[in-house]
Design a protein around this motif. Structure first.
Motif, PDB file in Angstrom:
ATOM      1  N   ALA B 269      -9.747 -16.635  17.740  1.00  0.00           N
ATOM      2  CA  ALA B 269      -8.655 -16.421  18.693  1.00  0.00           C
ATOM      3  C   ALA B 269      -7.577 -15.529  18.093  1.00  0.00           C
ATOM      4  CB  ALA B 269      -8.046 -17.772  19.089  1.00  0.00           C
ATOM      5  N   ASP B 271      -4.453 -15.881  18.236  1.00  0.00           N
ATOM      6  CA  ASP B 271      -3.253 -16.535  17.708  1.00  0.00           C
ATOM      7  C   ASP B 271      -3.547 -17.321  16.433  1.00  0.00           C
ATOM      8  OD1 ASP B 271      -4.685 -18.558  18.887  1.00  0.00           O
ATOM      9  OD2 ASP B 271      -2.937 -19.554  19.764  1.00  0.00           O
ATOM     10  N   ARG B 272      -4.607 -16.918  15.715  1.00  0.00           N
ATOM     11  CA  ARG B 272      -4.840 -17.570  14.427  1.00  0.00           C
ATOM     12  C   ARG B 272      -3.651 -17.304  13.515  1.00  0.00           C
ATOM     13  NH1 ARG B 272      -9.996 -19.031  12.245  1.00  0.00           N
ATOM     14  NH2 ARG B 272      -8.842 -19.371  10.323  1.00  0.00           N
ATOM     15  N   GLU B 543      -1.093 -30.588  17.616  1.00  0.00           N
ATOM     16  CA  GLU B 543      -0.187 -29.813  18.449  1.00  0.00           C
ATOM     17  C   GLU B 543       0.471 -30.811  19.390  1.00  0.00           C
ATOM     18  OE1 GLU B 543      -2.889 -25.738  18.298  1.00  0.00           O
ATOM     19  OE2 GLU B 543      -2.733 -26.772  20.197  1.00  0.00           O
ATOM     20  N   SER B 568      -1.927 -25.844  10.321  1.00  0.00           N
ATOM     21  CA  SER B 568      -2.725 -25.571  11.506  1.00  0.00           C
ATOM     22  C   SER B 568      -3.445 -24.244  11.342  1.00  0.00           C
ATOM     23  CB  SER B 568      -1.818 -25.514  12.742  1.00  0.00           C
ATOM     24  OG  SER B 568      -2.543 -25.026  13.842  1.00  0.00           O
ATOM     25  N   TYR B 570      -3.679 -22.396  13.785  1.00  0.00           N
ATOM     26  CA  TYR B 570      -3.124 -21.564  14.867  1.00  0.00           C
ATOM     27  C   TYR B 570      -1.604 -21.545  14.860  1.00  0.00           C
ATOM     28  CZ  TYR B 570      -7.863 -22.136  16.553  1.00  0.00           C
ATOM     29  OH  TYR B 570      -9.227 -22.144  16.644  1.00  0.00           O
ATOM     30  N   GLN B 571      -1.063 -20.444  15.379  1.00  0.00           N
ATOM     31  CA  GLN B 571       0.372 -20.393  15.689  1.00  0.00           C
ATOM     32  C   GLN B 571       0.529 -21.060  17.029  1.00  0.00           C
ATOM     33  OE1 GLN B 571       1.720 -16.437  16.129  1.00  0.00           O
ATOM     34  NE2 GLN B 571       1.211 -15.837  14.045  1.00  0.00           N
ATOM     35  N   HIS B 572       0.991 -22.245  17.066  1.00  0.00           N
ATOM     36  CA  HIS B 572       1.152 -22.857  18.384  1.00  0.00           C
ATOM     37  C   HIS B 572       2.623 -23.044  18.639  1.00  0.00           C
ATOM     38  CE1 HIS B 572       1.492 -26.980  16.537  1.00  0.00           C
ATOM     39  NE2 HIS B 572       0.901 -26.339  15.574  1.00  0.00           N
ATOM     40  N   THR B 614      -5.702 -17.958   5.044  1.00  0.00           N
ATOM     41  CA  THR B 614      -5.989 -19.347   5.384  1.00  0.00           C
ATOM     42  C   THR B 614      -6.623 -20.051   4.191  1.00  0.00           C
ATOM     43  OG1 THR B 614      -6.348 -18.725   7.680  1.00  0.00           O
ATOM     44  CG2 THR B 614      -7.342 -20.778   6.967  1.00  0.00           C
ATOM     45  N   ARG B 692      -8.778 -22.621  22.927  1.00  0.00           N
ATOM     46  CA  ARG B 692      -8.635 -21.165  22.735  1.00  0.00           C
ATOM     47  C   ARG B 692      -9.941 -20.416  22.970  1.00  0.00           C
ATOM     48  NH1 ARG B 692      -5.014 -23.904  19.713  1.00  0.00           N
ATOM     49  NH2 ARG B 692      -2.941 -22.993  19.558  1.00  0.00           N
TER      50      ARG B 692
END
Lengths: 437, 778
Positions: B269, B271-272, B543, B568, B570-572, B614, B692
């Motif tokens: 995704a 927004d990783r 999240e 995470s 992801y950027q949530h 990561t 996602r």
């Protein structure tokens, strides 16, 4: 399309008729049938309490063979039904007569419907079956309506229903009409269709005798087979056998069509010479010369005139001559017929009627049709005839049901007997039959 | 046993075997297309024709029963001729477009054509062309390539339980289609891609992105539902390109749910989170790991020193590995806090602390059950392949009884069902207990005095009492229920009365593993730590805006906290409230272990390099432990963590569904009369990865949430189709008539951004009709 105008002469089916004896087209109602001695076989069985085993034994003696095309001994088939089976079981009449050239079951149902009902009731009695279906071809709606009327009459007179004629025997019969697919005449496709599904043959085994309608033991016979049963019960299996030849008991209705003077149904003793049948049908139309005959419906191999004129009309004789009796549709072709065009018509039929389920038939029938079409239209190639045979070989015996065989057999027979005509089409881009005749 | 000779080799096969079974047993390969071991026999491709001694023609191996003394030749001239003949027919209308076909290189037809096809074609007529079909966002079609084996049709009918594909037309005109204007919407639909032996049905998301020979294959385990499906993850250039089932007959057989199959898109995704980030003076800045970790450690230390360890809370999701959850709770404990939890959607935590809820039996044993009660689950969507197992058993001898809040089609035979409002589930279950107790002549359990069984309960009791092998399953909805423990006690009581097994359908990949890792630590639970806000939060994969029982409450807790660390992939929404964000690896980029709902621990390795900066979460937690000077954080492998986490013991020995007391307590007689919300988590909103995965969200199951209600509620609110409603004065949703719901209820899914502003999943709601807005042409 209404029913032909009746009455006809009472002997229009021939002097030896058994099933269609005295049928004029107007005497189809229950009272007419009763006055011809109808339902006496059923009455006899029920009043004399003839054991079911004896009914089956009588049929075995009669050497009655399936009239739908395969010629399987009926008594033997009936003995396969597990009599003591505890669950539901079914009797089915295959009236889905769709083979080009065949029109005998239609006449039985519209002119003598009660003989079929009686035959089915006797079958149900012999096999201990409480429910039956008569699956009628979808393109003969008026026949379906007549069967419905006849069935109502039979039900009202207690020949069908609960406690038939006051006995402990129950048998409910239903008419069911298809929608005209040729494949639904194949017995397992018929069962699928009857169940409300797409009419596609099932692979066998299991056979319908153990896994039939709704997965229950089922016996399926042709209309004409059932119609022959009352006579056998009344007169005995031996008498029926004596009508025909050993292993080929009884009479058979032949649907004679094509280039004859009086096309129609003729019921003759099995073993009757073809020449006599041809004579009954008024001989060749306009005095033309006989060229070829398909003796058993469009799926059977074609035979040239000389072979045919020397053959008797029974299962074994026709097999010996290199074809099959099939459903008894005798398609007569005179000297004006182009054999390539004739095969094209047949190939197109099987191409269109293949159900599409299994590979050789789905793909092969189209291939055959397209090749024959090319040859007919002057685009044949020298190697086409061998290729046609090879493709037919690859279809025959490799499919789920017999439709693949039915598509392949005519191709091989037409090329075998009339190769020169095909060759002429390929070499000269035109027909061997002069256009002026 | 039957004796058979295959190519001159004698062997014995069980009664009822087909020739294909026998050749498989003998290790002899017979070419085939339509035959598939998990589907019914069709015998339509005719490729498996073999030569049987004394048979007049070749017979299909798949459909021919073995008879004693049968002699089969799979490579005789007759057999080979038949097989080659069929192959020629299959190829005459099949396009020779292998170079541009997505199936190229993994195509059964291509493979077998090498063995049985000719080098040239004898077919010179025009070829057939078949129009492609729109089967939805997951399955791509090239119908001209179809060889009519009907595997896809049989799959729908037999495995998925809904016939969404069929063959219409006759002969050459036969073609596979969906219902007119419909797509294939089954949650198991992707399996037809595997089943299709040619390139007629291929994966739409994967299409044209890689060739099979470019992909490396790695074994892994699904991080989504509790089944623990075994995966083959295919990788190209360090990127996950595709996920396929890895066959395991005890778990997922040869199938995968669409969620397991297509959720991999979420791994790639946009927004990783790729670099550690810290927020200073309200602004985010990318930093080195060293800086970020020290920032995180200092922040946590500061909160602990200022407010006490009790103000530190750690929240994970049950989709994290055993190793991660173990280190998370160890870290919290090292800091002096036992506020650790992973049961983010649960709302009732009053069960005994020694309860480790699990399925209560092996997944494969479902086939032997003859009676089942499911309490609170839309089985198909919550557990697609457990539903499949129950569906198969229900075709034979299994009677399925269901107590649930929605009457959605489960694509299986349900013998009895009671569809009740959420508040009435306990009462319905109590009636069933009463009916069974009555039939057994047993006294009514305490708390159930005066309970009268209704007709539905009596019918269910009759069904359950008539079985010999009965199991009771508690589903996701019942586990989220505010009276979850009461439901648990009732099910336990019922199981005892019936002598039945009982268990919990594990919501997530590690619902069981979280307990074993000690991540339900006994301090503040997931609900408490939001209800009584803390000053520091450690979020591991969570999240809160979507994962928590009450997202609103969770968000206000997050926003008031002094320090929030978010680990995470992801950027949530953590960007709004966290102070440090640490990019940690999803399951494909780390080693780890999930303990499935049947208590099976399955470890897997990282199979691609972690994306950018990561890092595996267990390594991050290990360093955090070091920086915070917590003892016992000197692991150098995830295996060492696992050994500590499971104490080296077999996890199955610690599984326990039994409440010690099993006190049922008071059953609420009637609902309050307020509108009850039915909040299930949609199948493609359950966890961060699947949220996602864009293709899944184009399916019907991924549709935007609506407010569903029955006709009575429609009338009460004066609604018409197309109207919008405002729920709790905040969320605007379209109203939809849904007669599958009980009275007085509104179905509004949880776990979706559109419904995140609502309060707790089981809280009652207020609804106001918003006047339909008409578009006016300007």
């Amino acid at each position: 399309m209404g029913l032909p105008v009746a009455p006809f002469a009472g002997d229009m089916y021939g002097p030896d008729a058994v099933i269609m004896k005295g049928i004029t087209g107007a005497n189809w109602r229950l009272q007419d049938y009763l006055s011809r001695g109808g339902y006496s076989a059923l009455k006899k069985i029920l009043s004399e309490k003839i054991p079911p085993e004896q009914v089956v034994a009588e049929l075995k003696k009669s050497a009655l063979r399936g009239r739908g095309g395969a010629g399987f001994p009926t008594g033997l088939k009936w003995s396969f039904m597990p009599r003591q089976y505890p669950g539901a079981k079914y009797l089915v009449c295959n009236s889905d007569e769709g083979e080009p050239g065949t029109f005998k079951d239609r006449d039985i149902m519209r002119y003598n419907p009660h003989i079929l009902i009686e035959g089915m009731a006797i079958g149900a009695y012999a096999m201990g079956i409480p429910v039956g279906y008569n699956y009628i071809h979808g393109e003969i709606w008026d026949v379906f309506e007549r069967m419905e009327e006849a069935l109502a009459e039979a039900r009202a007179a207690s020949f069908i229903g609960k406690k038939i004629l006051g006995s402990e025997f129950n048998f409910e019969l239903h008419n069911h009409h298809g929608w005209g697919a040729y494949i639904c005449g194949e017995e397992t496709a018929l069962l699928e269709s009857l169940e409300g599904k797409k009419g596609q043959p099932r692979f066998k085994p299991p056979f319908p005798a153990s896994f039939g309608l709704y997965g229950k033991p089922t016996t399926i016979n042709n209309t004409e087979t059932f119609a022959a049963v009352p006579w056998i019960i009344n007169n005995g299996g031996d008498a029926f056998l004596a009508l025909g030849k050993p292993n080929n008991g009884g009479t058979k209705i032949f649907s004679v069509s094509g280039d004859v003077a009086r096309p129609g149904n003729y019921e003759v003793k099995l073993g009757t010479p073809f020449a006599k049948l041809l004579e009954m049908a008024g001989g060749m139309r306009d005095g033309k010369k006989l060229k070829a005959v398909i003796p058993g419906g469009s799926s059977m191999p074609v035979l040239p005139a000389d072979i045919m004129m020397a053959t008797d009309m029974d299962y074994d004789s026709i097999a010996k001559a290199g074809s099959m009796l099939g459903s008894g549709a005798v398609i007569v072709m005179d000297e004006t017929r182009c054999m390539v065009k004739s095969l094209l018509r047949l190939s197109y039929f099987y191409y269109e009627e293949s159900c599409g389920q299994c590979t050789p038939c789905r793909e092969g029938t189209g291939w055959l049709y397209r090749m024959v079409d090319r040859i007919e239209h002057g685009k044949g190639k020298p190697e086409d005839l061998d290729l046609l045979n090879s493709v037919a070989d690859n279809i025959q015996g490799r499919t789920i049901c017999a439709l693949g065989d039915a598509a392949a057999m005519p191709v091989r027979a037409f090329i075998k007997h009339y190769r020169d005509e095909f060759q002429h089409h390929i070499d000269h881009k035109q027909c061997v039959v002069p256009t002026y005749i | 046993m039957l004796e058979i000779e295959i190519d001159g080799r004698k062997l014995e096969v069980p009664d009822g075997s087909t020739v294909m079974d026998a050749t498989n047993q003998a290790g002899v390969y017979v070419p085939h297309f339509c035959y598939h071991k998990k589907l019914s026999i069709a015998a339509n491709c005719r490729m498996c024709l073999v030569h049987v001694d004394k048979a007049p023609k070749p017979l299909p191996a798949c459909a021919t029963p073995v008879t004693n003394g049968m002699k089969v030749f799979t490579h005789s001239e007759q057999a080979i001729n038949a097989q080659k003949g069929v192959m020629e027919f299959l190829l005459i209308n099949h396009p020779l477009d292998c170079p541009i076909c997505d199936q190229g290189g993994e195509c059964q037809l291509q493979d077998l054509a090498m063995g049985y096809g000719g080098s040239g074609s004898r077919y010179e007529e025009p070829k057939r062309v078949v129009n492609n079909k729109n089967l939805g966002p997951l399955i791509s079609t090239d119908m001209t390539r179809c060889i009519h084996c009907t595997r896809c049709v049989r799959f729908g009918e037999e495995i998925a339980g809904i016939m969404e594909l069929g063959m219409i037309g006759r002969g050459e005109h036969a073609e596979i289609i969906a219902f007119v204007g419909k797509t294939v919407d089954s949650e198991l639909s992707g399996n037809v891609i595997d089943l299709c032996p040619v390139g007629a049905l291929t994966s739409k998301p994967f299409r044209y992105s890689a060739r099979t020979w470019e992909l490396t294959r790695h074994s892994s385990v699904s991080p989504h539902c509790g089944l623990g499906s075994n995966l083959t993850v295919q990788v190209k250039q360090n990127r996950v390109m595709r996920v396929l089932p890895r066959e395991n007959d005890a778990i997922n057989e040869c199938w995968l749910s669409d969620k397991d199959r297509f959720a991999y898109e979420g791994l790639n995704a946009s927004d990783r989170l790729v670099k550690p980030m810290i927020r200073e003076n309200g602004a985010w800045r990318e930093v080195d790991w060293q800086v970020a970790l020290e920032f995180a450690a200092n922040g946590i230390r500061k909160v602990r020193d200022q407010h006490g360890a009790v103000h530190v809370a750690a929240l994970a999701t049950p989709h994290q590995t055993v190793e991660e959850l173990y280190l998370l709770q160890k870290l919290a404990h090292g800091l002096g806090s036992s506020n650790v939890d992973f049961r983010t959607r649960q709302s009732d935590f009053s069960a005994d602390s020694n309860v480790v809820p699990w399925l209560g039996m092996a997944i494969a044993d479902i086939a032997q059950l003859d009676r089942v009660l499911v309490v609170g689950s839309t089985l198909r969507k919550d557990h697609p392949l457990i539903a499949h197992r129950i569906r198969q058993a229900a075709k034979r001898h299994l009677q399925v009884n269901l107590i649930h809040v929605t009457d959605d089609d489960l694509a299986m035979r349900i013998t009895n069902k009671a569809i009740v409002a959420p508040s009435q589930m306990a009462r319905q279950l109590a009636q069933l207990v009463a009916a069974v107790a009555h039939a057994k002549g047993a006294p009514l359990p305490a708390g159930l005095a005066g309970t009268e069984a209704g007709d539905a309960a009596k019918r269910m009791a009759d069904s359950l009492l008539s079985g010999k092998n009965c199991a009771l399953f508690v589903g996701n909805f019942a586990q989220h229920h505010p009276s979850a423990t009461q439901l648990h006690a009732l099910v336990q009581t019922l199981a005892d009365l019936l002598g039945a097994k009982f268990g919990f359908l594990g919501e997530a990949a590690n619902s069981v593993g979280g307990y074993l890792a000690g991540a339900a630590a006994g301090g503040m639970n997931a609900l408490q730590m939001m209800r009584e806000p803390r000053q520091a939060y450690l979020l591991l994969g969570a999240e809160p805006e979507l994962d928590c029982y009450d997202p609103q409450q969770a968000m206000s807790a997050m926003k008031q906290a002094e320090f929030v660390v978010a680990l995470s992939p992801y950027q949530h929404q953590a960007l709004d409230y966290a102070h440090v964000m640490l990019p940690v690896a999803p399951f494909t980029e780390t080693s780890g272990t999930f303990v499935s709902t049947e208590g099976k621990a399955q470890s897997f390795r990282g199979l691609v390099q972690p994306l950018a900066e990561t890092r595996p979460a267990w390594k991050v937690l290990r360093v955090l432990g070091n920086l915070l000077q917590v003892d016992g954080f000197d692991y150098d492998s995830s295996e060492a963590v696992l050994k500590d986490a499971l104490s080296g013991s077999d996890p199955t020995s610690r599984l326990n569904n039994r409440l010690t007391q099993g006190v049922i307590g008071k059953i609420e007689a009637q609902g309050s009369g307020d509108i009850e919300r039915i909040a299930e988590v949609p199948i493609y909103q359950t966890d961060a990865i699947v949220r996602r995965a864009p293709s899944l969200h184009k399916t019907r199951d991924g549709a935007v949430p609506v407010a569903g209600m029955n006709g009575e509620m429609y009338e009460r609110l004066g609604l018409r189709d197309g109207d919008q409603v405002k729920v709790n004065g905040s969320s605007l949703l379209s109203a939809v008539l849904d007669e599958k719901l009980p009275a007085g209820c509104i179905r509004i899914p949880a776990g979706h951004p559109l419904t995140a502003k609502l309060a707790g999943m089981f809280d009652t709601v207020t609804i106001v009709r918003v006047a339909a807005q008409h578009k006016v042409a300007v």
